[in-house]
Enzyme design. Structure first.
Site, PDB file in Angstrom:
ATOM      1  CG  MET A  30    -139.268  28.345  43.072  1.00 15.46           C
ATOM      2  SD  MET A  30    -138.707  26.997  42.028  1.00 15.46           S
ATOM      3  CE  MET A  30    -137.489  27.823  41.038  1.00 15.46           C
ATOM      4  N   GLY A  36    -137.173  42.213  43.064  1.00 15.07           N
ATOM      5  CA  GLY A  36    -138.289  41.866  42.173  1.00 15.07           C
ATOM      6  C   GLY A  36    -139.438  41.256  42.969  1.00 15.07           C
ATOM      7  CG  HIS A  37    -138.980  37.428  44.816  1.00 16.27           C
ATOM      8  ND1 HIS A  37    -137.640  37.129  44.805  1.00 16.27           N
ATOM      9  CD2 HIS A  37    -139.579  36.479  44.048  1.00 16.27           C
ATOM     10  CE1 HIS A  37    -137.425  36.053  44.070  1.00 16.27           C
ATOM     11  NE2 HIS A  37    -138.579  35.634  43.593  1.00 16.27           N
ATOM     12  CB  VAL A 176    -137.361  44.715  39.687  1.00 12.78           C
ATOM     13  CG1 VAL A 176    -136.420  45.659  40.429  1.00 12.78           C
ATOM     14  CG2 VAL A 176    -138.808  44.980  40.099  1.00 12.78           C
TER      15      VAL A 176
HETATM   16  O1  PAF Z   1    -141.233  31.758  39.230  1.00 10.14           O
HETATM   17  C1  PAF Z   1    -141.013  30.966  40.166  1.00 10.14           C
HETATM   18  O2  PAF Z   1    -140.302  31.277  41.119  1.00 10.14           O
HETATM   19  C2  PAF Z   1    -141.598  29.562  40.123  1.00 10.14           C
HETATM   20  O3  PAF Z   1    -141.648  29.069  38.833  1.00 10.14           O
HETATM   21  C3  PAF Z   1    -142.979  29.456  40.808  1.00 10.14           C
HETATM   22  C4  PAF Z   1    -144.018  30.304  40.086  1.00 10.14           C
HETATM   23  C5  PAF Z   1    -142.866  29.882  42.252  1.00 10.14           C
HETATM   24  C6  PAF Z   1    -143.462  27.992  40.771  1.00 10.14           C
HETATM   25  O4  PAF Z   1    -142.575  27.135  41.424  1.00 10.14           O
END
Ligand code: PAF
Length: 253
Positions: A30, A36-37, A176
């Site tokens: 989102m 972490g991402h 993380v």
């Molecule tokens: O973890 C998230 O950021 C959200 O729940 C996801 C998996 C992108 C779904 O909107």
């Protein structure tokens, strides 16, 4: 350079032509990207020919309108991070593109989704599972990567992928943390500076307490408003508010 694709149809054309036969790793987000991402993106890049991230602040998973309104959306910064992490594509749809049905159709799980966060955020996991189902179907991913900070989400998505015979393999990646122990989260950016030093106490209480109850008591004493602390499936899960910011975490026990 990360290429931006906004429409499901445009992505699907690409998947069937230039990306045909390639292994595609997918990191749904989102936005408000953090280390972490980036760890999910790195893993995807190791394991796939092509890596695609998505940014979509999914309204159907927010049970609190204010929470949705204040969710951070630093798109220019996110794009720069995706570029430097070497993401090949960013899928960046809007609501109309993702919900041509206006959310008449949804995916519901009837057991685990009612517990833990689901017990405190009605409809939250319906929204999560529905949007992840849509994203997995659009992207045609071979592997999709989810952080263990949202362990309940990971388990529900994995269960859904198995129940519906989805093509994507759902891969969990370790949480993380900051040096302080605080799990990285897009919501940390919303913590007022005065409360931020308290936030690492969430994990500390989970790790150091002799029981879930004791952890909840410690957190309440330290100034958190506790939604739940619960031991399940070999892990200790918690959600608690610091001011108006809801933090979640879980650790192995
Ligand atoms: O973890 C998230 O950021 C959200 O729940 C996801 C998996 C992108 C779904 O909107």
């Amino acid at each position: 350079m990360t290429k931006v694709v906004r429409s499901p149809a445009a992505w699907q054309r690409l998947r069937a032509s230039a990306l045909r036969g390639k292994s595609v790793g997918f990191v749904p987000t989102m936005g408000a990207l953090h280390a972490g991402h980036l760890s999910l993106l790195r893993r995807s890049k190791r394991e796939n020919g092509v890596t695609v991230a998505s940014i979509f602040v999914n309204p159907t998973q927010f049970n609190d309108k204010k929470d949705l309104e204040k969710y951070p959306r630093p798109l220019a910064q996110d794009l720069a991070l995706l570029n430097s992490a070497g993401a090949d594509y960013l899928f960046l749809p809007d609501f109309r593109a993702m919900y041509p049905d206006g959310y008449r159709y949804k995916v519901t799980e009837n057991d685990l989704s009612r517990a833990l966060c689901g017990a405190h955020r009605p409809g939250h996991f319906d929204g999560v599972l529905t949007v992840v189902m849509k994203l997995l179907n659009i992207i045609g991913a071979d592997r999709a990567y989810f952080g263990e900070k949202d362990y309940q989400q990971y388990l529900l998505v994995k269960g859904m992928a198995e129940a519906f015979f989805l093509r994507a393999k759902i891969i969990p990646c370790p949480t993380v943390r900051e040096k302080s122990g605080l799990a990285l989260s897009s919501r940390n950016a919303l913590l007022p500076p005065k409360l931020k030093p308290l936030a690492p106490e969430l994990r500390r209480a989970l790790v150091e307490s002799s029981s879930a109850r004791a952890a909840a008591k410690t957190l309440a004493r330290k100034g958190f408003k506790v939604d739940y602390v619960e031991d399940r499936l070999g892990r200790r899960f918690a959600a608690a508010y610091l001011g108006t910011v809801r933090l979640i975490d879980n650790v192995k026990i």
